[in-house]
Write a protein that holds these residues in place. Structure first.
Motif, PDB file in Angstrom:
ATOM      1  N   PRO A  50      17.766   1.869  10.540  1.00  0.00           N
ATOM      2  CA  PRO A  50      17.130   1.803   9.397  1.00  0.00           C
ATOM      3  C   PRO A  50      15.416   1.498   9.698  1.00  0.00           C
ATOM      4  O   PRO A  50      14.531   1.835   8.775  1.00  0.00           O
ATOM      5  CB  PRO A  50      17.640   0.173   8.839  1.00  0.00           C
ATOM      6  CG  PRO A  50      18.987   0.280   9.365  1.00  0.00           C
ATOM      7  CD  PRO A  50      18.787   1.018  10.862  1.00  0.00           C
ATOM      8  N   GLU A  51      15.063   1.034  10.730  1.00  0.00           N
ATOM      9  CA  GLU A  51      13.590   0.833  11.417  1.00  0.00           C
ATOM     10  C   GLU A  51      13.097   2.489  11.265  1.00  0.00           C
ATOM     11  O   GLU A  51      11.820   2.037  11.025  1.00  0.00           O
ATOM     12  CB  GLU A  51      13.645   0.102  12.624  1.00  0.00           C
ATOM     13  CG  GLU A  51      13.944  -1.389  12.594  1.00  0.00           C
ATOM     14  CD  GLU A  51      15.463  -1.514  12.482  1.00  0.00           C
ATOM     15  OE1 GLU A  51      16.201  -0.617  13.029  1.00  0.00           O
ATOM     16  OE2 GLU A  51      15.832  -2.705  11.901  1.00  0.00           O
ATOM     17  N   ASN A  52      13.594   3.397  11.523  1.00  0.00           N
ATOM     18  CA  ASN A  52      13.158   4.869  11.499  1.00  0.00           C
ATOM     19  C   ASN A  52      12.812   4.952  10.042  1.00  0.00           C
ATOM     20  O   ASN A  52      11.587   5.603   9.939  1.00  0.00           O
ATOM     21  CB  ASN A  52      14.041   5.697  11.957  1.00  0.00           C
ATOM     22  CG  ASN A  52      14.470   5.615  13.340  1.00  0.00           C
ATOM     23  OD1 ASN A  52      15.597   5.798  13.816  1.00  0.00           O
ATOM     24  ND2 ASN A  52      13.467   5.236  14.494  1.00  0.00           N
ATOM     25  N   ALA A  53      13.547   4.575   9.164  1.00  0.00           N
ATOM     26  CA  ALA A  53      13.252   4.733   7.842  1.00  0.00           C
ATOM     27  C   ALA A  53      11.939   4.015   7.217  1.00  0.00           C
ATOM     28  O   ALA A  53      11.074   4.392   6.606  1.00  0.00           O
ATOM     29  CB  ALA A  53      14.222   4.664   6.868  1.00  0.00           C
ATOM     30  N   GLU A  54      11.959   2.724   7.800  1.00  0.00           N
ATOM     31  CA  GLU A  54      10.851   1.892   7.507  1.00  0.00           C
ATOM     32  C   GLU A  54       9.344   2.660   8.034  1.00  0.00           C
ATOM     33  O   GLU A  54       8.337   2.478   7.558  1.00  0.00           O
ATOM     34  CB  GLU A  54      10.961   0.492   8.033  1.00  0.00           C
ATOM     35  CG  GLU A  54      12.105  -0.351   7.215  1.00  0.00           C
ATOM     36  CD  GLU A  54      12.502  -1.505   7.913  1.00  0.00           C
ATOM     37  OE1 GLU A  54      11.875  -1.836   9.024  1.00  0.00           O
ATOM     38  OE2 GLU A  54      13.586  -2.301   7.580  1.00  0.00           O
ATOM     39  N   ALA A  55       9.343   3.061   9.099  1.00  0.00           N
ATOM     40  CA  ALA A  55       8.293   3.810   9.849  1.00  0.00           C
ATOM     41  C   ALA A  55       7.661   4.850   9.186  1.00  0.00           C
ATOM     42  O   ALA A  55       6.504   4.924   9.200  1.00  0.00           O
ATOM     43  CB  ALA A  55       8.724   3.989  11.164  1.00  0.00           C
ATOM     44  N   VAL A  56       8.404   5.424   8.050  1.00  0.00           N
ATOM     45  CA  VAL A  56       8.096   6.437   7.369  1.00  0.00           C
ATOM     46  C   VAL A  56       7.861   6.179   6.011  1.00  0.00           C
ATOM     47  O   VAL A  56       7.434   6.961   5.245  1.00  0.00           O
ATOM     48  CB  VAL A  56       9.033   7.675   7.373  1.00  0.00           C
ATOM     49  CG1 VAL A  56       8.992   8.375   8.843  1.00  0.00           C
ATOM     50  CG2 VAL A  56      10.233   7.595   6.879  1.00  0.00           C
ATOM     51  N   GLY A  57       7.813   4.731   5.509  1.00  0.00           N
ATOM     52  CA  GLY A  57       7.431   4.426   4.259  1.00  0.00           C
ATOM     53  C   GLY A  57       8.775   4.208   3.528  1.00  0.00           C
ATOM     54  O   GLY A  57       8.502   3.667   2.276  1.00  0.00           O
ATOM     55  N   ILE A  58       9.872   4.252   3.832  1.00  0.00           N
ATOM     56  CA  ILE A  58      11.017   4.003   3.054  1.00  0.00           C
ATOM     57  C   ILE A  58      11.588   2.599   3.540  1.00  0.00           C
ATOM     58  O   ILE A  58      12.266   2.468   4.397  1.00  0.00           O
ATOM     59  CB  ILE A  58      12.004   4.962   3.342  1.00  0.00           C
ATOM     60  CG1 ILE A  58      11.593   6.372   2.950  1.00  0.00           C
ATOM     61  CG2 ILE A  58      13.313   4.868   2.451  1.00  0.00           C
ATOM     62  CD1 ILE A  58      12.613   7.664   2.993  1.00  0.00           C
ATOM     63  N   ASP A  59      11.187   1.702   2.607  1.00  0.00           N
ATOM     64  CA  ASP A  59      11.641   0.250   2.792  1.00  0.00           C
ATOM     65  C   ASP A  59      11.913  -0.618   1.369  1.00  0.00           C
ATOM     66  O   ASP A  59      11.874   0.259   0.591  1.00  0.00           O
ATOM     67  CB  ASP A  59      10.491  -0.441   3.606  1.00  0.00           C
ATOM     68  CG  ASP A  59       8.984  -0.194   2.952  1.00  0.00           C
ATOM     69  OD1 ASP A  59       9.025  -0.046   1.683  1.00  0.00           O
ATOM     70  OD2 ASP A  59       8.191  -0.577   3.569  1.00  0.00           O
ATOM     71  N   PRO A  60      12.237  -1.766   1.620  1.00  0.00           N
ATOM     72  CA  PRO A  60      12.627  -2.308   0.479  1.00  0.00           C
ATOM     73  C   PRO A  60      11.414  -2.230  -0.716  1.00  0.00           C
ATOM     74  O   PRO A  60      11.693  -2.045  -1.803  1.00  0.00           O
ATOM     75  CB  PRO A  60      12.767  -3.850   0.745  1.00  0.00           C
ATOM     76  CG  PRO A  60      13.315  -3.907   2.190  1.00  0.00           C
ATOM     77  CD  PRO A  60      12.369  -2.386   2.853  1.00  0.00           C
ATOM     78  N   SER A  61      10.102  -2.236  -0.343  1.00  0.00           N
ATOM     79  CA  SER A  61       8.949  -2.059  -1.444  1.00  0.00           C
ATOM     80  C   SER A  61       9.035  -0.705  -1.944  1.00  0.00           C
ATOM     81  O   SER A  61       8.633  -0.650  -3.082  1.00  0.00           O
ATOM     82  CB  SER A  61       7.709  -2.358  -0.565  1.00  0.00           C
ATOM     83  OG  SER A  61       7.383  -1.659   0.219  1.00  0.00           O
ATOM     84  N   TYR A  62       9.444   0.124  -1.192  1.00  0.00           N
ATOM     85  CA  TYR A  62       9.518   1.651  -1.548  1.00  0.00           C
ATOM     86  C   TYR A  62      10.328   1.550  -2.867  1.00  0.00           C
ATOM     87  O   TYR A  62      10.287   2.380  -3.844  1.00  0.00           O
ATOM     88  CB  TYR A  62       9.845   2.684  -0.402  1.00  0.00           C
ATOM     89  CG  TYR A  62      10.295   4.079  -0.918  1.00  0.00           C
ATOM     90  CD1 TYR A  62       9.013   4.876  -1.125  1.00  0.00           C
ATOM     91  CD2 TYR A  62      11.603   4.437  -1.354  1.00  0.00           C
ATOM     92  CE1 TYR A  62       9.467   6.178  -1.336  1.00  0.00           C
ATOM     93  CE2 TYR A  62      11.721   5.641  -1.626  1.00  0.00           C
ATOM     94  CZ  TYR A  62      10.576   6.576  -1.828  1.00  0.00           C
ATOM     95  OH  TYR A  62      10.842   7.790  -2.115  1.00  0.00           O
ATOM     96  N   ASP A  63      11.649   1.069  -2.581  1.00  0.00           N
ATOM     97  CA  ASP A  63      12.750   0.884  -3.641  1.00  0.00           C
ATOM     98  C   ASP A  63      12.251   0.146  -4.863  1.00  0.00           C
ATOM     99  O   ASP A  63      12.606   0.625  -6.043  1.00  0.00           O
ATOM    100  CB  ASP A  63      14.055   0.314  -2.898  1.00  0.00           C
ATOM    101  CG  ASP A  63      14.917   1.269  -2.184  1.00  0.00           C
ATOM    102  OD1 ASP A  63      14.517   2.140  -1.883  1.00  0.00           O
ATOM    103  OD2 ASP A  63      15.976   0.669  -1.749  1.00  0.00           O
TER     104      ASP A  63
END
Length: 123
Positions: A50-63
């Motif tokens: 999941p940290e790979n997704a956070e690194a490209v900007g897909i995180d809880p705030s993106y949702d």
């Protein structure tokens, strides 16, 4: 006549491992999405955590900002399959069958495809 016990054969030189497979390689197409900071629309990117997704900007705030559950589904995938590989495609609901086939041809390791449909809810 004596009793002969069970014979134990260890795999891979006694390491007890099986051959690696691509069974855990999946594609998740997230519909109703907008481009993330590091991931353009209709582009497949492979995530190992999941940290790979956070690194490209897909995180809880993106949702939260986009009123979708992209990070939630990515996080759930890795909760249920911690050793899996997940390719993610953000789609603005305009992806065609040809574009999907092209992604699958370019990433031939993918064994399973999942679709997430995010409908914005009017309040």
């Amino acid at each position: 006549m004596g009793f002969k016990g069970a014979t134990v054969s260890r795999l891979q030189g006694g390491l007890g491992r099986t051959n690696p497979t691509n069974d855990g390689v999946c594609l998740l197409v997230i519909g109703g999405a907008v481009a993330a900071t590091g991931l353009a629309l209709k582009t497949a990117m492979e995530f190992l955590t999941p940290e790979n997704a956070e690194a490209v900007g897909i995180d809880p705030s993106y949702d939260d900002v986009n009123s979708i559950l992209a990070y939630h589904h990515i996080d759930e995938f890795f909760r249920l399959s911690p050793n899996g590989n997940l390719f993610v495609v953000l789609d603005d609901d305009t992806m065609t069958d040809v574009e999907l086939k092209d992604i699958l041809k370019a990433n031939s390791r993918i064994k399973m495809v999942g679709f997430v449909r995010n409908n914005p809810v009017a309040i």
